[in-house]
Design an enzyme around this catalytic site. Structure first.
Site, PDB file in Angstrom:
ATOM      1  N   TRP A  75     -12.615   0.306  -6.519  1.00 50.72           N
ATOM      2  CA  TRP A  75     -11.175   0.389  -6.859  1.00 50.72           C
ATOM      3  C   TRP A  75     -10.962  -0.026  -8.312  1.00 50.72           C
ATOM      4  O   TRP A  75     -10.109   0.523  -9.017  1.00 50.72           O
ATOM      5  CB  TRP A  75     -10.330  -0.500  -5.945  1.00 50.72           C
ATOM      6  CG  TRP A  75     -10.277  -0.159  -4.484  1.00 50.72           C
ATOM      7  CD1 TRP A  75     -10.355  -1.042  -3.442  1.00 50.72           C
ATOM      8  CD2 TRP A  75     -10.063   1.128  -3.866  1.00 50.72           C
ATOM      9  NE1 TRP A  75     -10.222  -0.394  -2.227  1.00 50.72           N
ATOM     10  CE2 TRP A  75     -10.042   0.938  -2.464  1.00 50.72           C
ATOM     11  CE3 TRP A  75      -9.904   2.424  -4.363  1.00 50.72           C
ATOM     12  CZ2 TRP A  75      -9.872   1.992  -1.556  1.00 50.72           C
ATOM     13  CZ3 TRP A  75      -9.732   3.484  -3.463  1.00 50.72           C
ATOM     14  CH2 TRP A  75      -9.719   3.258  -2.085  1.00 50.72           C
TER      15      TRP A  75
ATOM     16  N   ARG B 186     -16.418  -1.966  -2.447  1.00 52.39           N
ATOM     17  CA  ARG B 186     -15.227  -1.113  -2.597  1.00 52.39           C
ATOM     18  C   ARG B 186     -14.225  -1.719  -3.579  1.00 52.39           C
ATOM     19  O   ARG B 186     -13.533  -0.989  -4.291  1.00 52.39           O
ATOM     20  CB  ARG B 186     -14.585  -0.802  -1.250  1.00 52.39           C
ATOM     21  CG  ARG B 186     -13.654   0.391  -1.356  1.00 52.39           C
ATOM     22  CD  ARG B 186     -13.325   1.072  -0.062  1.00 52.39           C
ATOM     23  NE  ARG B 186     -12.784   0.174   0.914  1.00 52.39           N
ATOM     24  CZ  ARG B 186     -13.456  -0.346   1.917  1.00 52.39           C
ATOM     25  NH1 ARG B 186     -14.743  -0.042   2.087  1.00 52.39           N
ATOM     26  NH2 ARG B 186     -12.891  -1.157   2.776  1.00 52.39           N
TER      27      ARG B 186
ATOM     28  N   ASP C 141       0.797  -1.233   0.000  1.00 49.98           N
ATOM     29  CA  ASP C 141       0.000   0.000   0.000  1.00 49.98           C
ATOM     30  C   ASP C 141       0.829   1.282   0.000  1.00 49.98           C
ATOM     31  O   ASP C 141       0.384   2.314   0.515  1.00 49.98           O
ATOM     32  CB  ASP C 141      -0.980  -0.010   1.175  1.00 49.98           C
ATOM     33  CG  ASP C 141      -2.173  -0.904   0.872  1.00 49.98           C
ATOM     34  OD1 ASP C 141      -2.602  -0.937  -0.297  1.00 49.98           O
ATOM     35  OD2 ASP C 141      -2.666  -1.575   1.792  1.00 49.98           O
TER      36      ASP C 141
ATOM     37  N   ASP D  57      -7.448  -3.713  -5.209  1.00 45.84           N
ATOM     38  CA  ASP D  57      -7.146  -2.384  -4.667  1.00 45.84           C
ATOM     39  C   ASP D  57      -5.804  -1.844  -5.173  1.00 45.84           C
ATOM     40  O   ASP D  57      -5.587  -0.639  -5.240  1.00 45.84           O
ATOM     41  CB  ASP D  57      -7.080  -2.402  -3.130  1.00 45.84           C
ATOM     42  CG  ASP D  57      -8.077  -3.322  -2.470  1.00 45.84           C
ATOM     43  OD1 ASP D  57      -8.473  -4.332  -3.091  1.00 45.84           O
ATOM     44  OD2 ASP D  57      -8.456  -3.067  -1.318  1.00 45.84           O
TER      45      ASP D  57
ATOM     46  N   GLY E  18      -9.744 -16.764  -7.506  1.00 40.20           N
ATOM     47  CA  GLY E  18     -10.148 -15.591  -6.743  1.00 40.20           C
ATOM     48  C   GLY E  18     -10.699 -15.973  -5.373  1.00 40.20           C
ATOM     49  O   GLY E  18     -11.338 -17.016  -5.221  1.00 40.20           O
TER      50      GLY E  18
ATOM     51  N   SER F 272     -14.536  -3.012   7.132  1.00 35.12           N
ATOM     52  CA  SER F 272     -14.515  -4.472   7.023  1.00 35.12           C
ATOM     53  C   SER F 272     -15.641  -5.054   7.857  1.00 35.12           C
ATOM     54  O   SER F 272     -15.634  -4.887   9.080  1.00 35.12           O
ATOM     55  CB  SER F 272     -13.193  -5.027   7.558  1.00 35.12           C
ATOM     56  OG  SER F 272     -12.134  -4.726   6.693  1.00 35.12           O
TER      57      SER F 272
HETATM   58  N1  GLY Z   1      -7.615  -1.385   0.524  1.00 33.82           N
HETATM   59  C1  GLY Z   1      -8.375  -1.930   1.583  1.00 33.82           C
HETATM   60  C2  GLY Z   1      -9.753  -1.431   1.623  1.00 33.82           C
HETATM   61  O1  GLY Z   1     -10.242  -0.827   0.675  1.00 33.82           O
HETATM   62  O2  GLY Z   1     -10.386  -1.652   2.657  1.00 33.82           O
END
Ligand code: GLY
Length: 383
Positions: free
Chosen positions: A233, A229, A98, A158, A215, A344
């Site tokens: 992304w 999300r 990241d 992401d 996957g 999350s």
């Molecule tokens: N990159 C991790 C998230 O979007 O939670």
């Protein structure tokens, strides 16, 4: 509830000024520490500079500086950039992919706006750190964990947002190795992570011999569901990839990911955290996905030939209009910009730690402010 009205220019300016006011309110809390990934009861705890999310708050500070020219934002942004320089020099919590989420809004932005050399050096070190995660067998940037371990031998959707750091590093240094790795990773991602219907896998395992594996989700509801999300992304990441590569496959991925995303949206254009669900399920929303997709649409409207931009800007204005009218957070010390994000959420089938459910998220705030900045006038993207 009917379809949201597109946000008008004067409303976007007002919403951006309100966002700047919130950032100003928060400066005393998060200049000498970072802002955590998500709020707790609407207030962000401060944290050390160790999370993958710590770059978004400095990104908001730089957007506030661009909006106002106020020295207070510049000073705070440079103080934060120093902390990122220390983090990468001392290699504190950087054994993951990241680096772009961290160093693009915190340090590339600082360098672009002020010419600060320490910020430039930090961002280049972060790019070196990121290419250190490239796996030649399979040609991908390994997302997490010890390099090469079979249970870590995967990348995630992401990561498309981490790649602009590499393109920037190639431009800055004249060394094509960063862009070359970004392009190889993108090719692997476009070939495997996009399903035939345009939805995407969150994470994708490669086999030890470099052939594609399978996957899996981490933060979505199930392996075969549609983590909102991740889809966001995919939308923003693929149009950014097209900007850097002009690869028709990236543009095709953008259109397919967007089409799928649009078919699963509820009426107010803010998805539930997994697009398997509609709001009548009672599942929480993820407002950050709407902000990210709005930025992708506005980027597409900015860079594609006029005849190919369709109703992208109108759609983005509707999404941002919905966020501004229905999701804006109250102004308060430690508060965020948009409510109802989900970091999350645990399900019976996923592997994430439950965190930040139905809260503000630091990236949701950043991309909301980025979308407003894009709507308020010409903007030179940090990404
Ligand atoms: N990159 C991790 C998230 O979007 O939670």
């Amino acid at each position: 509830m009917s379809r949201p009205l597109p946000i008008r220019d004067e409303q976007a300016h007002a919403a951006l000024d309100r966002a700047v006011e919130q950032v100003r309110l928060n400066l005393p809390l998060y200049t000498h520490s970072c802002q955590n990934h998500s709020s707790v009861d609407g207030v962000y705890p401060p944290c050390d500079n160790v999370e993958w999310t710590c770059g978004f708050w400095p990104g908001e500070v730089w957007l506030a500086y661009e909006r106002t020219g106020d020295q207070a934002f510049r000073d705070a942004g440079l103080t934060l950039a120093d902390s990122f320089e220390r983090r990468i020099r001392e290699k504190i919590s950087v054994d993951h992919h990241d680096m772009g989420f961290l160093y693009t809004p915190a340090c590339v932005a600082a360098y672009k706006l002020t010419g600060d050399q320490k910020a430039r050096e930090a961002a280049l070190l972060a790019a070196d750190q990121l290419i250190g995660r490239f796996q030649p067998r399979g040609e991908f940037l390994q997302a997490w964990g010890e390099m090469g371990r079979p249970d870590n031998y995967r990348y995630i959707i992401d990561c498309l947002l981490n790649l602009p750091l590499l393109y920037w590093a190639s431009r800055e240094t004249g060394d094509e190795k960063y862009a070359d790795i970004a392009k190889r990773h993108t090719a692997t991602c476009l070939a495997n992570s996009f399903r035939p219907d345009g939805s995407t896998f969150h994470t994708f395992y490669m086999n030890p011999d470099g052939s594609p594996g399978y996957g899996r989700t981490c933060q979505g509801y199930r392996d075969d569901s549609f983590w909102a999300r991740g889809q966001a992304w995919a939308v923003y990441g693929s149009i950014l990839s097209w900007r850097y590569t002009r690869d028709p496959a990236a543009l095709d991925a953008f259109k397919r990911a967007l089409d799928f995303y649009l078919t699963r949206l509820p009426e107010d254009l803010v998805p539930c955290w997994d697009m398997l669900f509609q709001p009548d399920s009672g599942e929480p929303r993820d407002s950050s996905s709407a902000a990210i997709v709005a930025c992708g649409l506005l980027e597409a409207a900015r860079i594609l030939p006029k005849e190919d931009t369709g109703d992208y800007e109108k759609l983005a204005r509707e999404m941002v209009g919905s966020l501004a009218a229905g999701y804006a957070a109250p102004l308060k010390s430690g508060g965020g910009l948009i409510l109802h994000g989900t970091y999350s959420k645990k399900s019976p089938y996923n592997t994430c730690n439950p965190e930040g459910v139905d809260e503000c998220t630091s990236w949701g705030d950043f991309y909301y402010m980025e979308a407003l900045t894009r709507l308020a006038g010409d903007w030179d993207p940090y990404w």
